[in-house]
Each structure stands twice: as structure tokens, then as C-alpha cells.
Design an enzyme around this catalytic site. Structure first.
Site, PDB file in Angstrom:
ATOM      1  N   LYS A   1     -10.070  12.739   8.105  1.00  0.00           N
ATOM      2  CA  LYS A   1      -9.802  12.419   9.549  1.00  0.00           C
ATOM      3  C   LYS A   1      -9.445  13.616  10.597  1.00  0.00           C
ATOM      4  CE  LYS A   1      -6.816   8.395   8.374  1.00  0.00           C
ATOM      5  NZ  LYS A   1      -7.726   7.231   8.646  1.00  0.00           N
TER       6      LYS A   1
ATOM      7  N   ASP B   1     -12.116   7.175   3.447  1.00  0.00           N
ATOM      8  CA  ASP B   1     -11.090   6.827   4.275  1.00  0.00           C
ATOM      9  C   ASP B   1     -10.449   5.351   4.200  1.00  0.00           C
ATOM     10  OD1 ASP B   1      -9.113   7.214   5.972  1.00  0.00           O
ATOM     11  OD2 ASP B   1     -10.190   7.560   7.801  1.00  0.00           O
TER      12      ASP B   1
ATOM     13  N   LYS C   1       0.837  -1.213   0.134  1.00  0.00           N
ATOM     14  CA  LYS C   1       0.074  -0.051  -0.033  1.00  0.00           C
ATOM     15  C   LYS C   1       0.805   1.298  -0.206  1.00  0.00           C
ATOM     16  CE  LYS C   1      -3.318   2.587   2.982  1.00  0.00           C
ATOM     17  NZ  LYS C   1      -4.032   2.493   4.057  1.00  0.00           N
TER      18      LYS C   1
ATOM     19  N   ARG D   1      -7.543  -0.347   0.615  1.00  0.00           N
ATOM     20  CA  ARG D   1      -7.978  -1.668  -0.116  1.00  0.00           C
ATOM     21  C   ARG D   1      -8.494  -1.479  -1.659  1.00  0.00           C
ATOM     22  NH1 ARG D   1     -12.775  -2.218   4.406  1.00  0.00           N
ATOM     23  NH2 ARG D   1     -11.019  -1.151   5.738  1.00  0.00           N
TER      24      ARG D   1
ATOM     25  N   ASP E   1       1.529   6.144   5.700  1.00  0.00           N
ATOM     26  CA  ASP E   1       0.546   5.294   5.070  1.00  0.00           C
ATOM     27  C   ASP E   1       1.089   4.590   3.585  1.00  0.00           C
ATOM     28  OD1 ASP E   1      -1.963   4.103   5.327  1.00  0.00           O
ATOM     29  OD2 ASP E   1      -2.978   5.485   4.436  1.00  0.00           O
TER      30      ASP E   1
ATOM     31  N   ASP F   1      -2.409  10.243   3.994  1.00  0.00           N
ATOM     32  CA  ASP F   1      -4.165   9.732   3.903  1.00  0.00           C
ATOM     33  C   ASP F   1      -4.688  10.747   4.995  1.00  0.00           C
ATOM     34  OD1 ASP F   1      -6.366   8.452   4.065  1.00  0.00           O
ATOM     35  OD2 ASP F   1      -5.787   6.711   5.277  1.00  0.00           O
TER      36      ASP F   1
ATOM     37  N   GLU G   1      -9.342   3.690   1.957  1.00  0.00           N
ATOM     38  CA  GLU G   1      -8.836   4.008   0.244  1.00  0.00           C
ATOM     39  C   GLU G   1      -7.857   2.910   0.320  1.00  0.00           C
ATOM     40  OE1 GLU G   1      -7.670   5.243   3.123  1.00  0.00           O
ATOM     41  OE2 GLU G   1      -5.430   4.854   2.659  1.00  0.00           O
TER      42      GLU G   1
END
Ligand code: BES
Ligand code: MN
Ligand code: ZN
Length: 502
Positions: A274, A344, A262, A348, A285, A267, A346
Site C-alpha cells: 500500500k 492486499d 478478520k 477474505r 485491520d 495490513d 488478504e
């Protein structure tokens, strides 16, 4: 990067590091562990007990030396006949970390086998890390890491120990790369600059002559080729997304594996923004992407006879009028549609695109993929379930998983197996698309794993690593682990590759 040498001669350095353990009892008593180096222990033990030293792990006690300027005791915890490798790694790492600001040191810890020497070297190298690139006024006052590490061992002339010390250098070098990438601010580490840094590192690793090849898809190519996950996540950002592929093809290869990481360079949560506190660490991230890219270069440097494809779907998850809205439907590479109920979730989405592509490329023509591993800072639920120092592994293949867990064990990285309960899968159903990107809140780490499983053929051995907590150390430094990017997962991927072709 520091240098490492092995010796069985007398100590010539100004600083000597030795171990300190304790034997339980009342009162507990201390035991100095200096391997084959004999010391005048009596006076030292009196001084240590006067100072209140306990020998617990992560305890560093400095004393003026007699034959050296300084003698430094690093805690080994409970006394053992032979110490676990991770204990040695942490003890030597805690020492190099505590002694930053000096240039050279010697380490004498118990070494019975070549792997003990390797663990000491690895820990010392991993502890000798700093990230000061972005300091201005305070740069000069930073202590720079140790540069020369001499390990005292009776195994100094063993070819195995020497080879493993070289392996430790490779581990140290690429852990530094992973940590640097994680620590780099997202203003400087964008999807595009990530690909450039990795391309440069691949060139330094020997490029084509080492069997390494880089290819990059830009936003336009991603769009026209149908990578709706990566472009959907990246479309809210001024820094457009990329898909990076680093392949390693050895001259003789026994097997072929894909590693997918990933790569969200920041993020924000997108339109599911967030809170400020939850965003602070979100430059990390992309830890999975950094780990897989570094792992493939390390595997090439070690010339392992296993072909590896590393894939890094890179995007920045931002808020803007072009960002994906909750309820938007995107099409993952290969045609599955996903209702994005929560922007959020994201990771996956970008992983789904990359997993499908990795499988397509891995099974092209005569080649076939023997397994696939994804690595991601995927869920806050991982941190709730396992804390900040234990990562999760989920799988569709127990045999692959048990090899992985053995590799993790030898690497000193804590991974714990988690289930993928079938009954949670229905919560990902969508009334309007093939599936939704969020489901049942309880067991969120497993639900995320089940989402990814939907993109993996049943017969392909697959591991999903959720490293959300362990990737980034927001607490105090410990052992060989600094504050900030830790480099987690890379060492286990390398050890797994070694194990898979054994
Ligand atoms: N990158 C985060 C997960 C994360 C959280 C990593 C804390 C490191 C530390 C991920 O993209 C995320 O936001 N996940 C959501 C998923 C939820 C919306 C289903 C989460 O865990 O809250
Ligand atoms: Mn997120
Ligand atoms: Zn994320």
C-alpha cells in the site's frame, strides 16, 4: 471504566449536564431538556442565547451554575416529545468527552422509559474513554476520563432501568477492550499477543465458570491442519499467525451462532504494498476480530441463553522474500484452491479458512449452527460506497438480515444492506485455481462478499459485515465516538444475540 448510578434525589455533584434542543421557526428558539429536574430556565435561556448556543447535536455550552458549580448544555438537535435513543447516547457521550479532566458529573436528560436511561448511561460510558498507554512525556498533561456518572431520572428505582444500567456497564467495558486493541500499535499487538490479551480478558470474565473457553492454533498447527489462507497471509511476517477460538456455552442454550472476525494485526498490502497514506490506519485491520471476541465475552457476562463461537483468524500481512507472491496458489481449509492475484486482498483468505472451520465445529456431533456472522474491515470500496460512518451488511438470508438490522437500529450503529449480485461472481473465476482472490473492480465490496459466499453452504443463514470505514475514526471525535478505534459492530452483535433468543 467509569461507574454509573441512578438517582431521583437532589443533585449533589459539582457539574450538572442537561440537554439543549431547538424548536424550528424564525427565529428558532431554544428548549432546555432536563427531564424531571426543574431549573430556573428564564435566566439560563437569556445567557444561552447571548452566547449563541444553537442546541445542535455535538454542541457543548458551559455556564456557571447556581446550585451546581457548572451547568453544561449538550445539544439534542430538534426538540422531540421523546428523543431517539441514539440522540440521547450521543448527547451524553459528547458531554462526558467534553468534561474529561473532571471526576464526577450528574446528567439530567428526558427519560420516559428504562431504555432512555440505558441509552444515556451507555453514551456517557462510551464518551468517557482515553488511550494514553503509549504516551511518555505528554502523558501527565492528558485529561483523564470522567469516573463517576450519576443519572437523574424518575426511573431511578425501576428494576428494569437498573438492569439496563448494568448492561450499559458491560457494553462500556467491552467497547473499551475493542478500542484499546484497535488503538494498540502493531509493534505491540501481534497475532500472538492478541491471543494472550483475549485469554486474560476471558479469565477476568470468569473463564470456565462463565461458560467461556479459549483455544488457539499456532502456525505449525495451522500449517499441518491445512489452513492455507491464514498461513499464506501470515508467511511474510516475523510475527507468525494464529487462529483464536473463544466459545461460550451457557447452561441452557436455545441456539448456536458463530461470529468470525478478520484479524489482520497490520495490513501493509503485502507484495501489493500500500502507499504510505493508505497504510496509516492499517493497525485497525483487526477490528472485526476484536469485536467478535469482545461480543462473546459480553454475551457470557450477560448470561444470554445462546451458544456463541467467536473465531479470530490472526495474521500480519507483510512484505518479505517469504511473502505470498501475486499468482501463488493457496489451499483454503477444506480443500478449495485460490489464486492470490493480489496479496492486499488478504482478509477474505483468512476469513475463508475460519468460516469453514467455524461451520465444521458448529455442526459437529449433535450440535448445529443456526447462523454465522463475519465481521471485517474488508474493502476500501465499502468506504467509497457508504462513507466512514455507515457499515454494510450482505446476506444469503433476508429473515436473519432483518433481525440484524433491527438489532443495529436499537444499538445506534448504522448498517446498510448491500446486494450480492450473482453476475459479479464470474469475475472471481481463475484460469488455474478454483477461484481468484480478486475480481471485477467496480462493486469491489460486493465482489469480496461474493468471494466469502463461496465458502458458505446455501442453507446456513449468513451475514457479512464490512466495517472498513466505521471501525476507525480518522476524523474528529463526535458524540460518544473518539478518534481512532470506535468499537463498531460489537454492540449490534450483542443486541442480535439478545434478539435471536427472544
Ligand atoms: N484492509 C483493507 C481494506 C480497508 C481499506 C480497510 C481502507 C479500511 C480502510 C483490505 O485488506 C484491502 O486492502 N482491500 C483491498 C482489496 C482489493 C485489493 C481488491 C482494497 O480495498 O483496496
Ligand atoms: Mn489488504
Ligand atoms: Zn486488510
Amino acid at each position: 471504566m467509569a461507574k454509573v448510578q441512578l438517582t431521583d434525589a437532589a443533585v449533589s455533584e459539582e457539574i450538572l449536564v442537561v440537554g439543549l434542543a431547538y424548536k424550528e421557526g424564525s427565529p428558532a428558539h431554544l428548549k432546555i431538556e432536563s427531564g424531571n429536574l426543574s431549573l430556573d430556565e428564564k435566566e439560563l435561556l437569556v445567557a444561552l442565547s447571548d452566547l449563541g448556543a444553537t442546541g445542535k447535536s455535538d454542541e457543548i455550552t458551559k455556564l456557571p451554575g447556581t446550585s451546581t458549580r457548572l451547568i453544561v448544555f449538550t445539544g439534542l438537535g430538534k426538540a422531540h416529545k421523546s428523543y431517539p435513543h441514539e440522540t440521547l447516547r450521543r448527547a451524553s457521550g459528547a458531554a462526558t468527552r467534553a468534561l474529561a479532566g473532571n471526576t464526577s458529573l450528574a446528567i439530567a436528560l428526558p427519560t420516559n422509559v428504562a431504555e432512555d436511561v440505558a441509552a444515556i448511561a451507555e453514551g456517557a460510558l462510551l464518551g468517557a474513554y482515553s488511550f494514553d498507554e503509549f504516551r511518555g512525556a505528554t502523558k501527565a498533561e492528558q485529561k483523564s476520563p470522567i469516573q463517576n456518572i450519576t443519572i437523574h431520572t424518575k426511573l431511578a428505582k425501576s428494576t428494569e432501568a437498573k438492569a439496563l444500567a448494568k448492561r450499559a456497564l458491560v457494553i462500556g467495558q467491552y467497547t473499551t477492550l475493542v478500542r484499546d486493541l484497535i488503538n494498540m500499535p502493531p509493534s505491540h499487538l501481534t497475532p500472538d499477543s492478541f491471543t494472550k490479551i483475549i485469554s486474560q480478558a476471558v479469565t477476568l470474565a470468569g473463564g470456565a465458570s462463565a461458560g467461556l473457553k479459549v483455544s488457539i492454533l499456532d502456525e505449525k498447527q495451522l500449517r499441518t491442519q491445512g489452513f492455507g489462507g491464514i498461513t499464506g497471509v501470515g508467511q511474510g511476517s516475523a510475527n507468525p499467525p494464529r487462529l483464536l477460538h473463544v466459545s461460550y456455552t451457557p447452561s441452557k442454550s436455545k441456539k448456536r451462532f458463530a461470529f468470525v472476525g478478520k484479524g489482520i494485526t497490520f495490513d501493509s498490502g503485502g507484495l501489493a504494498l500500500k502507499p504510505a497514506l493508505g497504510m496509516e490506519a492499517m493497525k485497525s485491520d483487526m477490528s472485526g476480530a476484536a469485536a467478535v471476541c469482545a461480543a462473546v465475552m459480553a454475551i457470557a457476562t450477560l448470561k444470554l441463553p445462546v451458544a456463541i463461537d467467536a473465531w479470530a483468524p490472526l495474521a500480519e500481512n507483510m512484505v518479505s522474500d517469504t511473502a505470498t507472491r501475486p499468482s501463488d496458489i493457496i489451499t483454503i481449509y477444506g480443500g478449495k484452491t485460490v489464486e492470490v492475484l493480489n496479496p492486499d486482498a488478504e482478509g477474505r483468505l483468512v476469513l475463508a479458512d475460519a468460516l469453514i472451520k467455524a461451520i465444521e465445529v458448529g455442526n459437529k456431533g449433535k450440535s448445529h449452527l443456526d447462523g454465522i456472522v463475519d465481521v471485517a474491515t474488508l474493502t476500501g470500496a465499502q468506504v467509497v460506497a457508504l462513507g466512514t460512518r455507515t457499515s454494510a451488511v450482505m446476506t444469503n438470508n433476508e429473515e436473519f438480515n432483518s433481525k440484524f438490522l433491527k438489532a443495529a437500529q436499537t444499538s445506534g450503529e448504522a448498517f446498510w444492506p448491500m446486494p450480492l449480485p450473482e453476475e459479479l461472481r464470474a469475475s472471481l473465476d481463475s484460469p488455474v485455481a478454483d477461484l481468484a482472490n480478486i475480481g471485477e473492480r467496480m462493486g469491489g465490496m460486493l465482489v469480496a462478499g461474493l468471494f466469502l459466499k463461496d465458502f458458505i453452504p446455501n442453507e446456513l443463514p449468513w451475514l457479512h459485515l464490512d466495517i472498513a470505514g466505521p471501525a476507525f475514526n480518522e476524523g474528529e471525535a463526535f458524540g460518544y465516538t473518539p478518534v481512532g478505534g470506535t468499537g463498531i459492530a460489537m454492540r449490534t452483535l450483542i443486541a442480535l444475540a439478545e434478539r435471536l433468543v427472544k
